[in-house]
Write an enzyme that holds these catalytic residues in place. Structure first.
Site, PDB file in Angstrom:
ATOM      1  N   CYS A  49      -2.264   9.601   2.500  1.00  0.00           N
ATOM      2  CA  CYS A  49      -1.825   9.019   1.218  1.00  0.00           C
ATOM      3  C   CYS A  49      -2.826   9.248   0.092  1.00  0.00           C
ATOM      4  CB  CYS A  49      -1.571   7.534   1.394  1.00  0.00           C
ATOM      5  SG  CYS A  49      -3.019   6.656   1.980  1.00  0.00           S
ATOM      6  N   GLU A  65       0.882  -1.175   0.000  1.00  0.00           N
ATOM      7  CA  GLU A  65       0.000   0.000   0.000  1.00  0.00           C
ATOM      8  C   GLU A  65       0.913   1.216   0.000  1.00  0.00           C
ATOM      9  OE1 GLU A  65      -3.362   0.157   0.056  1.00  0.00           O
ATOM     10  OE2 GLU A  65      -3.750  -1.991   0.144  1.00  0.00           O
TER      11      GLU A  65
HETATM   12  P1  NAD Z   1       8.051   4.644   5.243  1.00  0.00           P
HETATM   13  O1  NAD Z   1       8.089   3.842   3.997  1.00  0.00           O
HETATM   14  O2  NAD Z   1       9.228   5.494   5.559  1.00  0.00           O
HETATM   15  O3  NAD Z   1       7.865   3.688   6.520  1.00  0.00           O
HETATM   16  C1  NAD Z   1       6.824   2.735   6.601  1.00  0.00           C
HETATM   17  C2  NAD Z   1       7.233   1.611   7.541  1.00  0.00           C
HETATM   18  O4  NAD Z   1       8.378   0.979   7.011  1.00  0.00           O
HETATM   19  C3  NAD Z   1       7.596   2.060   8.951  1.00  0.00           C
HETATM   20  O5  NAD Z   1       7.086   1.135   9.891  1.00  0.00           O
HETATM   21  C4  NAD Z   1       9.107   2.029   8.959  1.00  0.00           C
HETATM   22  O6  NAD Z   1       9.658   1.727  10.218  1.00  0.00           O
HETATM   23  C5  NAD Z   1       9.389   0.881   8.001  1.00  0.00           C
HETATM   24  N1  NAD Z   1      10.712   1.006   7.381  1.00  0.00           N
HETATM   25  C6  NAD Z   1      11.468   2.110   7.233  1.00  0.00           C
HETATM   26  N2  NAD Z   1      12.627   1.803   6.606  1.00  0.00           N
HETATM   27  C7  NAD Z   1      12.585   0.480   6.353  1.00  0.00           C
HETATM   28  C8  NAD Z   1      13.486  -0.429   5.735  1.00  0.00           C
HETATM   29  N3  NAD Z   1      14.659  -0.035   5.245  1.00  0.00           N
HETATM   30  N4  NAD Z   1      13.113  -1.721   5.634  1.00  0.00           N
HETATM   31  C9  NAD Z   1      11.906  -2.117   6.092  1.00  0.00           C
HETATM   32  N5  NAD Z   1      11.035  -1.314   6.708  1.00  0.00           N
HETATM   33  C10 NAD Z   1      11.359  -0.028   6.840  1.00  0.00           C
HETATM   34  O7  NAD Z   1       6.722   5.489   5.164  1.00  0.00           O
HETATM   35  P2  NAD Z   1       6.189   6.572   6.184  1.00  0.00           P
HETATM   36  O8  NAD Z   1       7.063   7.789   6.104  1.00  0.00           O
HETATM   37  O9  NAD Z   1       5.965   5.970   7.516  1.00  0.00           O
HETATM   38  O10 NAD Z   1       4.752   6.903   5.542  1.00  0.00           O
HETATM   39  C11 NAD Z   1       4.589   7.789   4.482  1.00  0.00           C
HETATM   40  C12 NAD Z   1       4.411   7.068   3.170  1.00  0.00           C
HETATM   41  O11 NAD Z   1       3.453   6.049   3.287  1.00  0.00           O
HETATM   42  C13 NAD Z   1       3.887   7.984   2.075  1.00  0.00           C
HETATM   43  O12 NAD Z   1       4.530   7.679   0.867  1.00  0.00           O
HETATM   44  C14 NAD Z   1       2.423   7.620   1.992  1.00  0.00           C
HETATM   45  O13 NAD Z   1       1.803   7.894   0.762  1.00  0.00           O
HETATM   46  C15 NAD Z   1       2.471   6.168   2.270  1.00  0.00           C
HETATM   47  N6  NAD Z   1       1.183   5.717   2.762  1.00  0.00           N
HETATM   48  C16 NAD Z   1       0.434   4.904   2.014  1.00  0.00           C
HETATM   49  C17 NAD Z   1      -0.808   4.492   2.463  1.00  0.00           C
HETATM   50  C18 NAD Z   1      -1.686   3.585   1.677  1.00  0.00           C
HETATM   51  O14 NAD Z   1      -2.630   3.080   2.253  1.00  0.00           O
HETATM   52  N7  NAD Z   1      -1.447   3.338   0.403  1.00  0.00           N
HETATM   53  C19 NAD Z   1      -1.257   4.942   3.700  1.00  0.00           C
HETATM   54  C20 NAD Z   1      -0.459   5.779   4.438  1.00  0.00           C
HETATM   55  C21 NAD Z   1       0.770   6.157   3.985  1.00  0.00           C
END
Ligand code: NAD
Length: 468
Positions: free
Chosen positions: A244, A210
Site C-alpha cells: 500500500c 487504513e
Molecule cells: P479489500 O478491501 O478487497 O479487502 C480487505 C478486507 O475486507 C478483506 O478481509 C476482505 O475479506 C474484506 N471485505 C471484502 N469485501 C467486503 C465487504 N463487502 N464488506 C466487508 N468486508 C469486506 O482489500 P484487499 O484487496 O485485501 O487489499 C488491497 C487494498 O488494501 C489496496 O487498496 C491497498 O492499498 C490496501 N491496503 C492498505 C494498507 C494500509 O495500511 N493503509 C495496507 C495494505 C493494503
C-alpha cells in the site's frame, strides 16, 4: 441462522466480566502471540510462500519480525501506557485530581487484507490486546494458506473466551457487520472501506480506515540516478509491488528519466537476474483477477523495461512504463503490482501541482541531493506519511504513526499509537466533597464580582483549556 451470534455473545460476556482489563492478562495474551510467531515461524513462511511466493527474507523483514517488535515494545511499555495520564489544572480544580484514563473500547473487529497477511492482521491485534479489548479477527480470504494458519493455530495461543478468528468473504462480512462492535479497525481498499464505514455508522461505531491509493515519487534533476534507482526498484518491486505504501509512480523531467532508465534496468537485473521469473526473490500476483487487471495496465504508455507476463504462474516482470498519459488507467487506479510508470514534469512546481490535484496519498516520496527541494515537497503537499530520499523506511519506526489522510484513510497505529487507537480516552476529574463555601461562588444569584472571580479561577494554568 446467524453464524456469528454465539461467538460475539461469548466475547461480550468476557469483556463485561472484566476479564481483559488486568495488565497481567494483557501481557499473557501478548506473550502468547509472541510464542505463536516463534513456534510457527516456518509454517507462516511456508504459508506466505504459497499465497504470494514471498521469499523467507521478505517474510522475515516485513511480516514476522515487525510483528514481534510490536509485541516486545507493547510488553515493555504496557504498564506505562495503561497509567492514568495526569493533566494540568486551573485554579478552580487545584485540589482535585484530573487525568485521562485509557479504557478498552470493548469488542473490537479487525479486518485485514491479503498483501501482508501476517503483519496487517497481527500488528493491529497487538494494539487491541494491549489496550484490553476482546477481539474478533478477520483475515483475508485471498491469502488462503495464511488465513488457515491464523484460524487453526493462533487461537490455541490466546484466551478463546476473549478472542476469535472469523472467516469469510463479502457475503459473510455483510452479515458480520450487522452486529454492533465497539471499534472497527479496517485495512483494505477505499471501496470496501466505504462499505465498512457505512455499516459502522448504523451503530455509531468508531473506525480506523487504513486504505490505499496512488503514492507519488518525485525525483529531482539533482540526484544520483543509480542510488535513486536502487531504492525505487527495491521498494516498488518488494512483495511484487503489492504494497500500500509503495511508490506508485515517478514524477521527473525527461532528462532525469533518460538517466534513470538504465539505472533502473541495472538495479532490476542485479536484484532479480537476467530472467526475473526464475528469481526466488520475486513474488507472484495474489489472484487471477488482480493478474488480469495488471496485465491490462501493461498496455498503458510504452514499456521501457520488463513487460513480460505469464498467466499460468501469475507472473509479471518488474516493469517500467514511459510516455504515460494522465488519463490512462495506470494513472487512474492504484497499481498494486510490479509496474512503475514515469510521468514527465517540467519543474518542481509542476510536480507539486500534479500531486495536489489528486487525492491525498498514503505515502509520498521525494528524492533530491538538495535539502531545500525535499523540504519544499514536504511543506507544499499532504499525505499520510512522507519519506525523503528513500522508500517506506519510515514504517520501521514504531515511534511514527502509520495511517492515511483524506481518501487514503483515517486514524493511525503502530507502537503507542496502536494502544491509543484501541483505547477510549476518558476525561476524569475527581473533586473533593468539601469546600462548598468557596465553590458556591458559581451559584445564583449571579453578580459581576462572582463572574470575575469565577473566570479567573477557571482560566487555564500551564495549558490551553476551553471552559465548559
Ligand atoms: P479489500 O478491501 O478487497 O479487502 C480487505 C478486507 O475486507 C478483506 O478481509 C476482505 O475479506 C474484506 N471485505 C471484502 N469485501 C467486503 C465487504 N463487502 N464488506 C466487508 N468486508 C469486506 O482489500 P484487499 O484487496 O485485501 O487489499 C488491497 C487494498 O488494501 C489496496 O487498496 C491497498 O492499498 C490496501 N491496503 C492498505 C494498507 C494500509 O495500511 N493503509 C495496507 C495494505 C493494503
Amino acid at each position: 441462522m446467524d453464524p456469528f451470534a454465539d461467538t460475539l455473545r461469548r466475547l461480550r460476556e468476557a469483556f463485561s466480566a472484566g476479564r481483559t482489563r488486568p495488565a497481567e492478562f494483557r501481557a499473557a495474551q501478548l506473550r502468547g502471540l509472541g510464542r505463536f510467531l516463534q513456534e510457527h515461524k516456518q509454517l507462516l513462511q511456508e504459508a506466505l510462500a504459497q499465497d504470494l511466493h514471498k521469499s523467507a527474507f521478505e517474510s522475515e523483514v516485513s511480516e514476522i519480525s515487525i510483528t514481534q517488535s510490536e509485541i516486545n515494545l507493547a510488553l515493555r511499555n504496557l504498564r506505562a501506557w495503561m497509567k492514568d495520564e495526569k493533566v494540568p489544572k486551573n485554579l478552580a480544580t487545584q485540589l482535585d485530581s484530573a487525568f485521562i484514563r485509557k479504557e478498552p473500547f470493548g469488542l473490537v473487529l479487525v479486518i485485514a487484507p491479503w498483501n501482508y497477511p501476517v503483519n496487517l492482521t497481527l500488528v493491529p491485534l497487538v494494539g487491541a490486546l494491549a489496550a484490553g479489548n476482546c477481539v474478533v479477527l478477520k483475515p483475508s480470504e485471498f491469502s488462503r494458506s495464511t488465513e488457515k494458519v491464523l484460524a487453526e493455530v493462533l487461537p490455541r495461543y490466546l484466551d478463546q473466551s476473549c478472542f476469535a478468528v472469523v472467516l469469510g468473504g463479502p457475503q459473510e462480512m455483510g452479515q458480520l457487520l450487522e452486529h454492533k462492535f465497539d471499534y472497527i479497525f479496517f485495512t483494505g481498499s477505499p471501496r470496501v472501506g466505504r462499505i465498512v464505514m457505512s455499516a459502522a455508522a448504523k451503530h455509531l461505531t468508531p473506525v480506523t480506515l487504513e486504505l490505499g491509493g496512488k503514492n507519488p515519487c518525485y525525483v529531482d534533476d539533482d540526484c544520483d540516478p543509480q542510488t535513486v534507482a536502487n531504492r525505487l526498484a527495491w521498494f516498488r518491486y518488494f512483495n511484487t509491488g503489492q504494497t500500500c505504501v509503495a511508490p506508485d509512480y515517478v514524477l521527473c523531467s525527461p532528462a532525469t528519466q533518460e538517466r534513470l532508465l538504465p539505472a533502473l534496468q541495472s538495479a532490476i537485473t542485479r536484484f532479480y537476474g537476467e530472467d526475473p521469473r526464475s528469481s526466488p526473490n520475486l513474488g507472484r500476483i495474489v489472484s487471477d483477477k488482480h493478474f488480469q487487471r495488471l496485465r491490462g495496465l501493461l498496455g498503458c504508455g510504452r514499456v521501457a523495461i520488463g513487460g513480460q507476463s505469464d498467466e499460468s504462474e501469475r507472473y509479471i516482470a518488474p516493469t517500467v512504463l514511459v510516455d504515460v498519459e494522465e488519463t490512462e488507467p495506470v494513472m487512474q487506479e492504484e497499481i498494486f503490482g510490479p509496474i512503475l510508470p514515469i510521468v514527465n514534469v517540467r519543474s518542481l512546481d509542476e510536480a507539486i501541482d500534479f500531486i495536489n490535484r489528486r487525492e491525498k496519498p498514503l505515502a509520498l516520496y521525494a528524492f533530491s541531493n538538495s535539502k531545500q527541494v525535499v523540504k519544499r515537497v514536504l511543506a507544499q503537499t499532504s499525505s499520510g506519511s512522507f519519506c525523503g530520499n528513500d522508500g517506506f523506511m519510515h514504517l520501521t519506526l514504531a515511534s511514527l504513526p502509520f495511517g492515511g489522510v483524506g481518501a487514503s484513510g483515517m486514524g493511525s497505529y503502530h507502537g503507542k499509537f496502536s494502544f491509543d487507537t484501541f483505547s477510549h480516552h476518558r476525561a476524569c476529574l475527581l473533586r473533593c466533597p468539601g469546600m462548598e463555601k468557596i465553590y458556591s461562588i458559581r451559584y445564583p444569584p449571579y453578580s459581576p464580582r462572582k463572574l470575575r472571580v469565577l473566570l479567573m479561577a477557571m482560566e487555564a494554568r500551564g495549558c490551553s483549556c476551553t471552559l465548559l
